[in-house]
Design an enzyme around this catalytic site. Structure first.
Site, PDB file in Angstrom:
ATOM      1  N   LYS A 117      31.592  49.576  75.221  1.00 16.88           N
ATOM      2  CA  LYS A 117      32.517  48.953  74.224  1.00 16.88           C
ATOM      3  C   LYS A 117      33.752  48.860  74.648  1.00 16.88           C
ATOM      4  O   LYS A 117      34.436  49.691  75.202  1.00 16.88           O
ATOM      5  CB  LYS A 117      32.361  49.714  73.007  1.00 16.88           C
ATOM      6  CG  LYS A 117      31.128  49.488  71.962  1.00 16.88           C
ATOM      7  CD  LYS A 117      31.061  50.123  70.738  1.00 16.88           C
ATOM      8  CE  LYS A 117      29.792  50.443  70.065  1.00 16.88           C
ATOM      9  NZ  LYS A 117      29.114  49.113  69.680  1.00 16.88           N
ATOM     10  N   GLY A 150      23.650  50.450  61.178  1.00 16.02           N
ATOM     11  CA  GLY A 150      23.056  50.991  59.800  1.00 16.02           C
ATOM     12  C   GLY A 150      21.681  51.436  60.096  1.00 16.02           C
ATOM     13  O   GLY A 150      21.192  51.826  59.137  1.00 16.02           O
ATOM     14  N   ARG A 185      20.795  37.785  57.037  1.00 17.80           N
ATOM     15  CA  ARG A 185      20.100  36.622  56.392  1.00 17.80           C
ATOM     16  C   ARG A 185      21.184  35.403  56.151  1.00 17.80           C
ATOM     17  O   ARG A 185      20.839  34.154  55.997  1.00 17.80           O
ATOM     18  CB  ARG A 185      19.898  37.135  54.811  1.00 17.80           C
ATOM     19  CG  ARG A 185      18.682  37.903  54.844  1.00 17.80           C
ATOM     20  CD  ARG A 185      18.500  38.038  53.373  1.00 17.80           C
ATOM     21  NE  ARG A 185      17.255  38.886  52.868  1.00 17.80           N
ATOM     22  CZ  ARG A 185      15.872  38.452  52.998  1.00 17.80           C
ATOM     23  NH1 ARG A 185      15.447  37.401  53.261  1.00 17.80           N
ATOM     24  NH2 ARG A 185      14.858  39.235  52.761  1.00 17.80           N
ATOM     25  N   GLY A 212      27.527  53.486  61.704  1.00 14.02           N
ATOM     26  CA  GLY A 212      27.787  54.651  61.106  1.00 14.02           C
ATOM     27  C   GLY A 212      27.290  54.936  59.807  1.00 14.02           C
ATOM     28  O   GLY A 212      27.891  56.090  59.366  1.00 14.02           O
ATOM     29  N   ASP A 221      22.957  53.979  71.246  1.00 17.17           N
ATOM     30  CA  ASP A 221      24.185  54.575  71.658  1.00 17.17           C
ATOM     31  C   ASP A 221      24.045  55.810  72.187  1.00 17.17           C
ATOM     32  O   ASP A 221      23.213  56.590  71.755  1.00 17.17           O
ATOM     33  CB  ASP A 221      25.005  54.672  70.246  1.00 17.17           C
ATOM     34  CG  ASP A 221      25.596  53.494  69.806  1.00 17.17           C
ATOM     35  OD1 ASP A 221      25.399  52.289  70.389  1.00 17.17           O
ATOM     36  OD2 ASP A 221      25.995  53.522  68.762  1.00 17.17           O
ATOM     37  N   GLY A 230      22.087  52.992  66.689  1.00 12.83           N
ATOM     38  CA  GLY A 230      23.421  53.938  66.946  1.00 12.83           C
ATOM     39  C   GLY A 230      23.385  55.158  66.424  1.00 12.83           C
ATOM     40  O   GLY A 230      22.475  56.046  66.934  1.00 12.83           O
ATOM     41  N   SER A 231      24.245  55.726  65.386  1.00 12.35           N
ATOM     42  CA  SER A 231      24.320  57.012  65.107  1.00 12.35           C
ATOM     43  C   SER A 231      22.912  57.557  64.509  1.00 12.35           C
ATOM     44  O   SER A 231      22.464  58.646  64.813  1.00 12.35           O
ATOM     45  CB  SER A 231      25.518  56.962  63.994  1.00 12.35           C
ATOM     46  OG  SER A 231      26.527  56.291  64.306  1.00 12.35           O
TER      47      SER A 231
END
Lengths: 203, 294
Positions: B81, B214, B165, B153, B24, B235-236
């Site tokens: 996005k 995450g 899973r 996030g 990101d 991402g973040s």
């Protein structure tokens, strides 16, 4: 097959699984390569499709760039598809030097534009085979110039897309994404033919 | 005859991204850092998910000028996005020449019932999924790549693990079924029968499956790869950490060397603090991004 050649597939990033499957279907033994010391055990090496900038960085971090260059000098046969072609080219357009510089071509990275311009098309073999071949081009490079000792094996719209020089083979498209094994088989034949030229069995 | 936008061409780019990290980024400086670190692609955004979460409000497609600057700055593919169901944002992103569109739950959905008909576009789409049925519904609509939703996030990998899973378990179950049970499985999964049939034969999704949502550390990336992800989204977790360049590079190396704990130990050293992160239980049900879409 006791004499089946072992073909390394540079497994840092990209279409590793597809090449592995193609090599297995050809009756050869695929070996995933991430470390420099693994190169010595190979009869041939494939540098797959992927992101050339990413693969180049990971190669250098793992000390693979120099090892592969040396092995190539000692006669190791190498096949590069798309990103692999970029890494094996002598020159990248705008005067940038190719990472490995193994084949005497000048290539332009991602020459067709964004992904929306990626395509599949029938290509014409100049030699190799007379049949129709469906090739998949994804953010593909363009070969803009070739040295005199390079043989063009196939073209699309008048531009070379499959080329060989000595024991090196490169393609702008992705033979690993289609079921046709013609080009992987050709690489295995090149290895067979090249056997006498190899300095000594490395390792 | 040449053909653009065939499914092989769309899914083919995702195949080329395998084993890589998609990061990101919100501006061209971050895009360069990502490229220099070895990212296989960047995701152009106006705000990273953790800021969207903190600031609230409606999250939309990024300003085209941000996307254009990022496209100009890097040679690697650029993704962007669009809101779930917002096919006009997708049309605009296609016109801008992005390489992949993420129809993403991180943005505020534009349609509560319908996702974009992705088969009508030349540009390929990636979509989030929490289980096998959701993944196959998106592929049925034309998605050429799947990613776990995770919980974006948060810097907390637990939801990405749950989703990976769950998808893998679904595949194993379908693979083990006799053919006469597959129609009923398709009904239970709420998934197209043809795709369920294909999975029973191949034992894998028809498209590449990355992990997202995450991931904050090299170990998180390697964990998802060992669980069977084809690659990861960062991402973040990267640009909200103390040293984004070093962390980005370490996550790239961890994704390649996911099976080598010695290398992982080396590259995990001295990266400075990761993003703080959020306990999933502390997020109210209405604040969970993974519940967006169906």
């Amino acid at each position: 097959m006791p004499d089946a050649p072992t073909i390394g597939i540079l497994a840092l990033q990209g279409s590793v699984r597809e090449h592995q499957r193609a090599i297995r279907r050809c009756g050869a033994v695929p070996a995933l390569v991430k470390q420099a010391e693994e190169i010595a055990l190979l009869d041939g090496l494939i540098i797959p499709g992927g992101e050339s900038t990413t693969i180049a960085k990971l190669m250098s971090q793992a000390g693979l760039t120099e090892t592969i260059k040396q092995a190539a000098e000692d006669g190791l046969a190498i096949f590069g598809t798309c990103a692999g072609l970029i890494l094996m080219a002598r020159e990248i357009a705008e005067g940038e030097q190719g990472l490995l510089g193994l084949i005497d071509i000048k290539a332009r990275r991602n020459a067709y534009g964004s992904q929306a311009e990626s395509f599949e098309a029938d290509i014409a073999f100049d030699s190799l085979s007379s049949k129709k071949y469906r090739a998949i081009f994804i953010r593909a490079p363009l070969v803009e110039a070739t040295g005199s000792s390079v043989t063009v094996l196939a073209s699309y719209q008048g531009k070379p897309v499959l080329l060989e020089e000595r024991q090196f083979l490169v393609s702008c498209f992705h033979p690993e994404l289609t079921d046709d094994l013609e080009i992987h088989r050709h690489f295995l034949k090149m290895i067979e033919k090249n056997k006498g030229q190899v300095k000594q069995k490395r390792g | 005859m040449s053909e653009k936008g065939s499914f092989r061409v769309k899914s083919g780019l995702a195949e080329m991204l395998k084993g890589g990290v998609i990061m990101d980024v919100t501006n061209k400086e971050q895009a360069k850092i990502a490229e220099d670190a070895g990212a296989v692609a960047v995701m152009a955004l106006e705000r990273v998910p953790s800021d969207i979460r903190a600031e609230g409000g409606v999250a939309r497609m990024a300003d085209p000028s941000i996307i254009e600057k990022i496209v100009e700055a890097v040679t690697i593919p650029v993704m962007a996005k669009a809101r779930i169901g917002h096919f006009v944002e997708a049309q605009i992103l296609e016109a801008l020449g992005v390489d992949y569109i993420d129809e993403s739950e991180v943005l505020t959905p534009a349609d509560e019932s319908h996702h974009i008909d992705k088969s009508g576009f030349t540009v390929p789409f990636v979509c989030g999924a929490t289980d096998l049925g959701e993944a196959l519904r998106r592929v049925g609509e034309g998605a050429a790549m799947i990613r776990t939703k995770g919980e974006a996030g948060t810097g907390n990998v637990v939801e990405a693990v749950r989703h990976m899973r769950s998808i893998n378990r679904g595949i194993m179950q379908v693979k083990g079924m006799p053919k006469e049970e597959l129609m009923s499985a398709a009904k239970d999964l709420r998934a197209p029968y043809e795709l369920v049939l294909e999975i029973s034969k191949t034992g894998r999704l028809p498209v590449v499956n990355f992990s997202a949502g995450g991931l904050a550390t090299p170990a998180d990336a390697a964990l998802m790869m060992q669980l069977g992800a084809d690659g990861v989204f960062g991402g973040s977790g990267i640009f909200k950490s103390d040293d984004p360049a070093a962390r980005a590079k370490a996550i790239v190396e961890a994704t390649t060397n996911f099976n080598d704990p010695k290398i992982l130990a080396g590259i995990s050293k001295g990266l400075g603090p990761a993003m703080v992160g959020i306990e999933i239980g502390d997020i109210p049900e209405s604040g969970l991004l993974q519940n967006r879409g169906w």
